[in-house]
Write a protein that holds these residues in place. Structure first.
Motif, mmCIF file in Angstrom:
data_model
loop_
_atom_site.group_PDB
_atom_site.id
_atom_site.type_symbol
_atom_site.label_atom_id
_atom_site.label_comp_id
_atom_site.label_asym_id
_atom_site.label_seq_id
_atom_site.Cartn_x
_atom_site.Cartn_y
_atom_site.Cartn_z
ATOM 1 N N ALA A 21 16.494 -3.546 -2.804
ATOM 2 C CA ALA A 21 16.480 -4.528 -3.473
ATOM 3 C C ALA A 21 15.238 -5.572 -3.307
ATOM 4 N N ASN A 22 14.714 -5.281 -2.115
ATOM 5 C CA ASN A 22 13.479 -5.913 -1.671
ATOM 6 C C ASN A 22 12.175 -4.976 -1.752
ATOM 7 N N TYR A 23 11.303 -5.497 -2.830
ATOM 8 C CA TYR A 23 10.564 -4.355 -3.036
ATOM 9 C C TYR A 23 9.142 -5.127 -3.391
ATOM 10 N N THR A 24 8.062 -4.413 -3.571
ATOM 11 C CA THR A 24 6.725 -5.156 -3.938
ATOM 12 C C THR A 24 6.246 -4.369 -5.200
ATOM 13 N N ASN A 25 6.095 -4.990 -6.005
ATOM 14 C CA ASN A 25 5.313 -4.534 -7.325
ATOM 15 C C ASN A 25 4.014 -4.435 -7.230
ATOM 16 N N LEU A 26 3.357 -3.341 -7.306
ATOM 17 C CA LEU A 26 1.973 -2.942 -7.358
ATOM 18 C C LEU A 26 1.405 -2.901 -8.803
ATOM 19 N N GLU A 27 0.205 -3.348 -8.883
ATOM 20 C CA GLU A 27 -0.654 -3.634 -10.097
ATOM 21 C C GLU A 27 -1.776 -2.599 -9.804
ATOM 22 N N ASP A 28 -2.825 -2.493 -10.700
ATOM 23 C CA ASP A 28 -3.751 -1.548 -10.547
ATOM 24 C C ASP A 28 -4.946 -2.533 -9.832
ATOM 25 N N ARG A 29 -4.674 -2.726 -8.522
ATOM 26 C CA ARG A 29 -5.541 -3.392 -7.599
ATOM 27 C C ARG A 29 -4.792 -3.017 -6.220
ATOM 28 N N THR A 30 -5.525 -3.610 -5.046
ATOM 29 C CA THR A 30 -5.176 -3.372 -3.848
ATOM 30 C C THR A 30 -4.196 -4.621 -3.511
ATOM 31 N N ASN A 31 -3.190 -4.279 -2.781
ATOM 32 C CA ASN A 31 -2.218 -5.497 -2.735
ATOM 33 C C ASN A 31 -1.912 -5.483 -1.064
ATOM 34 N N TYR A 32 -1.766 -6.572 -0.369
ATOM 35 C CA TYR A 32 -1.460 -6.688 0.688
ATOM 36 C C TYR A 32 -0.163 -6.940 1.157
ATOM 37 N N VAL A 33 0.598 -6.196 1.952
ATOM 38 C CA VAL A 33 2.149 -6.447 2.177
ATOM 39 C C VAL A 33 2.267 -6.586 3.527
ATOM 40 N N GLU A 34 2.585 -7.694 3.986
ATOM 41 C CA GLU A 34 3.272 -7.806 5.477
ATOM 42 C C GLU A 34 4.599 -7.041 5.855
ATOM 43 N N ALA A 35 4.164 -6.126 7.071
ATOM 44 C CA ALA A 35 5.412 -5.048 7.206
ATOM 45 C C ALA A 35 6.617 -5.850 7.539
ATOM 46 N N VAL A 36 6.570 -6.836 8.112
ATOM 47 C CA VAL A 36 7.929 -7.468 8.854
ATOM 48 C C VAL A 36 8.310 -8.298 7.751
ATOM 49 N N SER A 37 7.689 -9.048 7.083
ATOM 50 C CA SER A 37 8.340 -9.944 6.044
ATOM 51 C C SER A 37 8.742 -8.916 4.769
ATOM 52 N N THR A 122 -4.779 1.848 -7.509
ATOM 53 C CA THR A 122 -3.582 1.099 -6.795
ATOM 54 C C THR A 122 -3.203 1.388 -5.617
ATOM 55 N N LYS A 123 -3.283 0.488 -4.516
ATOM 56 C CA LYS A 123 -3.115 0.718 -3.316
ATOM 57 C C LYS A 123 -2.295 -0.463 -2.514
ATOM 58 N N ALA A 124 -1.688 -0.160 -1.469
ATOM 59 C CA ALA A 124 -1.054 -1.141 -0.680
ATOM 60 C C ALA A 124 -1.542 -1.026 0.695
ATOM 61 N N VAL A 125 -1.791 -2.096 1.168
ATOM 62 C CA VAL A 125 -2.096 -1.964 2.762
ATOM 63 C C VAL A 125 -1.282 -2.768 3.412
ATOM 64 N N ILE A 126 -0.469 -1.851 4.202
ATOM 65 C CA ILE A 126 0.796 -2.356 4.906
ATOM 66 C C ILE A 126 0.320 -2.814 6.253
ATOM 67 N N PHE A 127 0.506 -4.105 6.807
ATOM 68 C CA PHE A 127 0.008 -4.513 8.004
ATOM 69 C C PHE A 127 0.901 -5.565 8.890
ATOM 70 N N MET A 128 0.481 -5.393 10.065
ATOM 71 C CA MET A 128 1.271 -6.411 10.931
ATOM 72 C C MET A 128 0.240 -7.205 11.528
ATOM 73 N N GLU A 129 0.203 -8.492 11.514
ATOM 74 C CA GLU A 129 -0.780 -9.308 12.197
ATOM 75 C C GLU A 129 -0.615 -9.599 13.721
ATOM 76 N N ASN A 130 0.595 -10.008 13.885
ATOM 77 C CA ASN A 130 0.827 -10.466 15.277
ATOM 78 C C ASN A 130 2.143 -9.993 15.710
ATOM 79 N N ARG A 131 2.220 -9.353 16.743
ATOM 80 C CA ARG A 131 3.833 -8.699 17.131
ATOM 81 C C ARG A 131 4.548 -9.899 17.655
ATOM 82 N N ASP A 132 3.869 -10.956 18.322
ATOM 83 C CA ASP A 132 4.576 -11.873 18.976
ATOM 84 C C ASP A 132 5.096 -12.769 18.066
ATOM 85 N N VAL A 133 4.396 -13.391 17.044
ATOM 86 C CA VAL A 133 4.827 -14.009 16.076
ATOM 87 C C VAL A 133 5.972 -13.276 15.183
#
Length: 143
Positions: A21-37, A122-133
């Motif tokens: 039920a927690n998902y990210t809708n992608l469109e015809d562009r690059t989307n940035y999705v933070e992995a943890v959140s 259509t792309k998604a960059v799944i990333f993690m900025e800071n493991r401590d935070v």
């Protein structure tokens, strides 16, 4: 009558078959999705797209890049919904891709791409900025 109401309820509850039920809708562009959140389960992200096709052909979903120890894997692609436009003679389909991930070092991530003739970039960059935070939801042994 009971069977008809059951069938209608089943058809209306497409999200009951979705991965999350927690998902990210992608469109015809690059989307940035933070992995943890974006993860409602340990290391799982669901990405959704809508495609238009003249047949029932699901998009191809690939992990094209992984950086700094971050690992991603496409485990499944699910057709959520399909409707037919008789004037255009095309199907409009909602599709969800299930991506599992494991964290890497700081500023790590992966690039997930969707390929279909009705999608452009259509792309998604799944990333993690800071493991401590944002600590990983996946248990890691620290040796």
């Amino acid at each position: 009558m009971k069977m008809l109401s059951f069938a209608m309820t089943l058809l209306m509850s497409v999200s009951a078959f979705a991965y999350s039920a927690n998902y990210t809708n992608l469109e015809d562009r690059t989307n940035y999705v933070e992995a943890v959140s974006a993860s409602n389960q340990d290391g799982v992200i669901s990405l959704r797209v809508v495609v238009e096709t003249d047949g029932k052909v699901l998009p191809t979903v690939l992990v094209s890049e992984q950086a700094n120890g971050f690992k991603c894997k496409v485990t499944d692609v699910l057709l959520l919904d399909s409707s037919y436009n008789s004037a255009k003679r095309t199907f409009t389909q909602s599709v969800e891709a299930k991506i599992i991930w494991t964290p890497g070092r700081e500023n790590s991530g992966c690039l997930v791409e969707f390929f279909h003739k009705s999608l452009y970039g259509t792309k998604a960059v799944i990333f993690m900025e800071n493991r401590d935070v944002n600590p990983s939801p996946i248990y890691e042994d620290e040796y």
